[in-house]
Design an enzyme around this catalytic site. Structure first.
Site, PDB file in Angstrom:
ATOM      1  N   GLY A  43     -16.814  10.311-109.876  1.00  0.00           N
ATOM      2  CA  GLY A  43     -18.106   9.490-109.922  1.00  0.00           C
ATOM      3  C   GLY A  43     -19.096  10.129-110.745  1.00  0.00           C
ATOM      4  O   GLY A  43     -19.108  11.006-111.109  1.00  0.00           O
ATOM      5  N   VAL A  64     -15.866  14.889 -98.652  1.00  0.00           N
ATOM      6  CA  VAL A  64     -15.751  14.258 -97.515  1.00  0.00           C
ATOM      7  C   VAL A  64     -14.544  14.825 -96.869  1.00  0.00           C
ATOM      8  O   VAL A  64     -13.990  14.358 -95.728  1.00  0.00           O
ATOM      9  CB  VAL A  64     -15.962  12.799 -97.375  1.00  0.00           C
ATOM     10  CG1 VAL A  64     -17.164  12.329 -97.845  1.00  0.00           C
ATOM     11  CG2 VAL A  64     -14.831  12.098 -98.185  1.00  0.00           C
ATOM     12  N   TYR A 152      -0.693   9.196-104.848  1.00  0.00           N
ATOM     13  CA  TYR A 152      -1.929   8.245-104.376  1.00  0.00           C
ATOM     14  C   TYR A 152      -1.470   7.074-103.376  1.00  0.00           C
ATOM     15  O   TYR A 152      -1.956   6.685-102.264  1.00  0.00           O
ATOM     16  CB  TYR A 152      -2.232   7.562-105.655  1.00  0.00           C
ATOM     17  CG  TYR A 152      -3.294   6.305-105.546  1.00  0.00           C
ATOM     18  CD1 TYR A 152      -4.651   6.878-105.350  1.00  0.00           C
ATOM     19  CD2 TYR A 152      -3.128   5.093-105.745  1.00  0.00           C
ATOM     20  CE1 TYR A 152      -5.558   5.903-105.226  1.00  0.00           C
ATOM     21  CE2 TYR A 152      -4.174   4.123-105.863  1.00  0.00           C
ATOM     22  CZ  TYR A 152      -5.386   4.625-105.669  1.00  0.00           C
ATOM     23  OH  TYR A 152      -6.255   3.653-105.351  1.00  0.00           O
ATOM     24  N   TYR A 166      -5.973   5.225 -84.780  1.00  0.00           N
ATOM     25  CA  TYR A 166      -7.450   5.737 -84.001  1.00  0.00           C
ATOM     26  C   TYR A 166      -7.731   4.225 -83.631  1.00  0.00           C
ATOM     27  O   TYR A 166      -8.385   4.335 -82.340  1.00  0.00           O
ATOM     28  CB  TYR A 166      -8.363   5.950 -85.159  1.00  0.00           C
ATOM     29  CG  TYR A 166      -8.703   7.512 -85.220  1.00  0.00           C
ATOM     30  CD1 TYR A 166      -7.577   8.545 -85.591  1.00  0.00           C
ATOM     31  CD2 TYR A 166      -9.913   7.989 -84.672  1.00  0.00           C
ATOM     32  CE1 TYR A 166      -7.631   9.703 -85.674  1.00  0.00           C
ATOM     33  CE2 TYR A 166     -10.045   9.491 -84.832  1.00  0.00           C
ATOM     34  CZ  TYR A 166      -9.004  10.323 -85.268  1.00  0.00           C
ATOM     35  OH  TYR A 166      -9.002  11.739 -85.060  1.00  0.00           O
TER      36      TYR A 166
HETATM   37  N1  LIG Z   1     -10.824   0.193-108.927  1.00  0.00           N
HETATM   38  C1  LIG Z   1      -9.848  -0.369-108.500  1.00  0.00           C
HETATM   39  O1  LIG Z   1      -9.017  -1.249-109.119  1.00  0.00           O
HETATM   40  C2  LIG Z   1      -9.197  -0.006-107.140  1.00  0.00           C
HETATM   41  C3  LIG Z   1      -8.049  -0.438-106.837  1.00  0.00           C
HETATM   42  C4  LIG Z   1      -7.298  -0.289-105.375  1.00  0.00           C
HETATM   43  C5  LIG Z   1      -8.064   0.689-104.675  1.00  0.00           C
HETATM   44  N2  LIG Z   1      -9.261   1.265-105.000  1.00  0.00           N
HETATM   45  C6  LIG Z   1      -9.882   2.071-104.261  1.00  0.00           C
HETATM   46  O2  LIG Z   1     -11.277   1.928-104.299  1.00  0.00           O
HETATM   47  C7  LIG Z   1     -11.934   3.105-103.936  1.00  0.00           C
HETATM   48  C8  LIG Z   1     -12.838   3.320-105.133  1.00  0.00           C
HETATM   49  O3  LIG Z   1     -12.249   3.476-106.267  1.00  0.00           O
HETATM   50  P1  LIG Z   1     -12.960   3.479-107.945  1.00  0.00           P
HETATM   51  O4  LIG Z   1     -12.179   2.418-108.720  1.00  0.00           O
HETATM   52  O5  LIG Z   1     -14.617   2.973-107.399  1.00  0.00           O
HETATM   53  O6  LIG Z   1     -12.978   4.980-108.113  1.00  0.00           O
HETATM   54  P2  LIG Z   1     -14.042   5.950-108.750  1.00  0.00           P
HETATM   55  O7  LIG Z   1     -13.229   7.191-109.028  1.00  0.00           O
HETATM   56  O8  LIG Z   1     -14.908   5.270-109.436  1.00  0.00           O
HETATM   57  O9  LIG Z   1     -14.949   6.253-107.326  1.00  0.00           O
HETATM   58  C9  LIG Z   1     -14.383   7.173-106.370  1.00  0.00           C
HETATM   59  C10 LIG Z   1     -15.657   7.973-105.959  1.00  0.00           C
HETATM   60  O10 LIG Z   1     -15.035   9.094-104.925  1.00  0.00           O
HETATM   61  C11 LIG Z   1     -15.583  10.084-105.063  1.00  0.00           C
HETATM   62  N3  LIG Z   1     -14.815  11.056-104.538  1.00  0.00           N
HETATM   63  C12 LIG Z   1     -13.403  11.519-104.848  1.00  0.00           C
HETATM   64  N4  LIG Z   1     -13.144  12.538-104.056  1.00  0.00           N
HETATM   65  C13 LIG Z   1     -14.274  12.641-103.088  1.00  0.00           C
HETATM   66  C14 LIG Z   1     -14.194  13.509-102.086  1.00  0.00           C
HETATM   67  N5  LIG Z   1     -13.351  14.495-101.694  1.00  0.00           N
HETATM   68  N6  LIG Z   1     -15.565  13.819-101.414  1.00  0.00           N
HETATM   69  C15 LIG Z   1     -16.667  12.907-101.845  1.00  0.00           C
HETATM   70  N7  LIG Z   1     -16.275  11.944-102.826  1.00  0.00           N
HETATM   71  C16 LIG Z   1     -15.368  11.955-103.355  1.00  0.00           C
HETATM   72  C17 LIG Z   1     -15.741  10.231-106.582  1.00  0.00           C
HETATM   73  O11 LIG Z   1     -16.476  11.268-107.126  1.00  0.00           O
HETATM   74  C18 LIG Z   1     -16.176   8.756-107.012  1.00  0.00           C
HETATM   75  O12 LIG Z   1     -17.391   8.644-106.980  1.00  0.00           O
HETATM   76  C19 LIG Z   1     -10.924   4.222-104.192  1.00  0.00           C
HETATM   77  O13 LIG Z   1     -10.527   4.805-102.709  1.00  0.00           O
HETATM   78  C20 LIG Z   1      -9.535   3.617-104.645  1.00  0.00           C
HETATM   79  O14 LIG Z   1      -8.708   4.089-104.293  1.00  0.00           O
HETATM   80  C21 LIG Z   1      -9.824   0.945-106.272  1.00  0.00           C
END
Ligand SMILES: NC(=O)c1ccc[n+]([C@@H]2O[C@H](COP(=O)([O-])OP(=O)(O)OC[C@H]3O[C@@H](n4cnc5c(N)ncnc54)[C@H](O)[C@@H]3O)[C@@H](O)[C@H]2O)c1
Length: 325
Positions: A43, A64, A152, A166
């Site tokens: 991010g 986290v 993933y 949970y």
């Molecule tokens: N974008 C999509 O199309 C899509 C599809 C399916 C699922 N998702 C899920 O939605 C969520 C967000 O995806 P996104 O596209 O916004 O990705 P992104 O990479 O833009 O956002 C993920 C965020 O999580 C933070 N992060 C990662 N590991 C971390 C940790 N250990 N502690 C704290 N922060 C952490 C990153 O810095 C980032 O800001 C994810 O869980 C992803 O698996 C997204």
């Protein structure tokens, strides 16, 4: 199903990411207090810079997968922390596995302690390379656990299993969203997923990389529709996984051509070998979402969403070029 009230105070893990930052914005608009924990692995502060002065918003740089502590009351947690791009599956495999397992465990522990509702971001990747199309929530998937994508897919499947454990064992109030491909402003410029890749290459006049022959399909949802669906899910009474996405399925080659057209690019398409376990089809069955999310329906057409995303990419790439000049 009628929706309950908006949460008063919410923790968004991964709130500085693409989807997380849009969620924070919407929650603030609805009157919630929003706390973000994000370690900025994928991010950017830029995504939440405009929220930093807001009296109901706070940000903590925090991983986290470590012990989670929040003082005071908390009524909801949105666990969105996790890298999500296939390019990260090889670059950050251990971090992905840790945040899906340890991070979800810590978020569940906090939800239990605070009696907060926890909503986890799961994914259509739970279905792997699906043998049924479209995919309903009742389909168990076709995942290679030891493949490159397995880090993933299995992290998310584990996160779902732990979340339901949970719920059953400790009575934690949980929601699970299975997100299908989503796009929109604030995606990383070099994210590696198809739409950002195509925009990046088309606007810069570079060859557009299509994997395989481009006949594999995806269904793309604009981020505003996704966020609307997620925040309805948070406020509805349905506990099991719910698909949210736009069933408008198209091939990646079609998408590449569309992006070339709307950017007025002269880029040519080049074909590269298909990565292992790449899903051939992907389309959400959103019957359940339509039923439980109080009339939710994707509203933004792919064309309208692509126009808004193009404007973001054009502006962000121009800003980047200016700052590096
Ligand atoms: N974008 C999509 O199309 C899509 C599809 C399916 C699922 N998702 C899920 O939605 C969520 C967000 O995806 P996104 O596209 O916004 O990705 P992104 O990479 O833009 O956002 C993920 C965020 O999580 C933070 N992060 C990662 N590991 C971390 C940790 N250990 N502690 C704290 N922060 C952490 C990153 O810095 C980032 O800001 C994810 O869980 C992803 O698996 C997204």
């Amino acid at each position: 199903m009628t929706l309950g009230p908006w949460p008063k105070r919410v923790l968004v893990t991964g709130g500085a990411g693409f989807i997380g930052s849009h969620l924070c914005e919407r929650l603030l608009e609805a009157g919630s207090r929003v706390l973000v924990f994000d370690n900025l692995l994928t991010g950017r502060m830029e995504n939440v810079a405009h929220l930093l002065g807001h009296p109901r918003f706070s940000f903590e740089h925090y991983d986290v997968t470590n012990y989670l502590f929040v003082s005071g009351e908390l009524d909801a947690i949105l666990h969105f922390a996790s890298p999500a791009s296939p390019a990260d599956f090889e670059r950050l495999p251990i971090q992905i596995l840790k945040v899906g397992s340890l991070g979800t465990h810590k978020a569940l522990g906090l939800a239990k302690a605070k009696r907060a509702r926890l909503l986890i971001a799961s994914t259509s990747e739970c279905y792997g390379d699906p043998e049924v199309n479209p995919q309903p929530e009742s389909y168990w998937g076709n995942v290679n656990p030891i493949g490159i994508r397995g880090v993933y897919d299995e992290a998310k499947r584990f996160a779902e299993a732990m979340t339901m454990a949970y719920h059953r064992h400790h009575g934690v109030d949980v929601r699970i969203v299975r997100i299908f491909n989503t796009f929109g402003p604030r995606m990383q410029l070099r994210d590696g997923r198809a739409i950002p890749n195509f925009f990046y290459q088309a606007i810069r006049g570079e060859p557009i990389t299509v994997y395989g022959d481009g006949s594999q399909t995806r269904s793309f949802c604009y981020v505003d529709d996704l966020v609307d669906g997620i925040l309805r899910l948070l406020r509805c009474g349905h506990v099991g996984p719910v698909n949210i996405g736009n069933p408008n399925e198209m091939s990646l080659l079609e998408m590449a051509k569309k992006i070339i057209e709307i950017t007025g690019s002269r880029s040519e398409i080049v074909y590269r070998p298909l990565p292992p376990d790449d899903p051939k089809v992907r389309r959400p069955d959103i019957t359940l979402a339509r039923r439980v999310l109080d009339g939710w329906e994707p509203k933004v057409s792919v064309s309208a969403g692509l126009d808004r995303t193009r404007d973001y990419f054009v502006e962000a790439l121009a800003r980047e070029a200016k700052s590096s000049a």
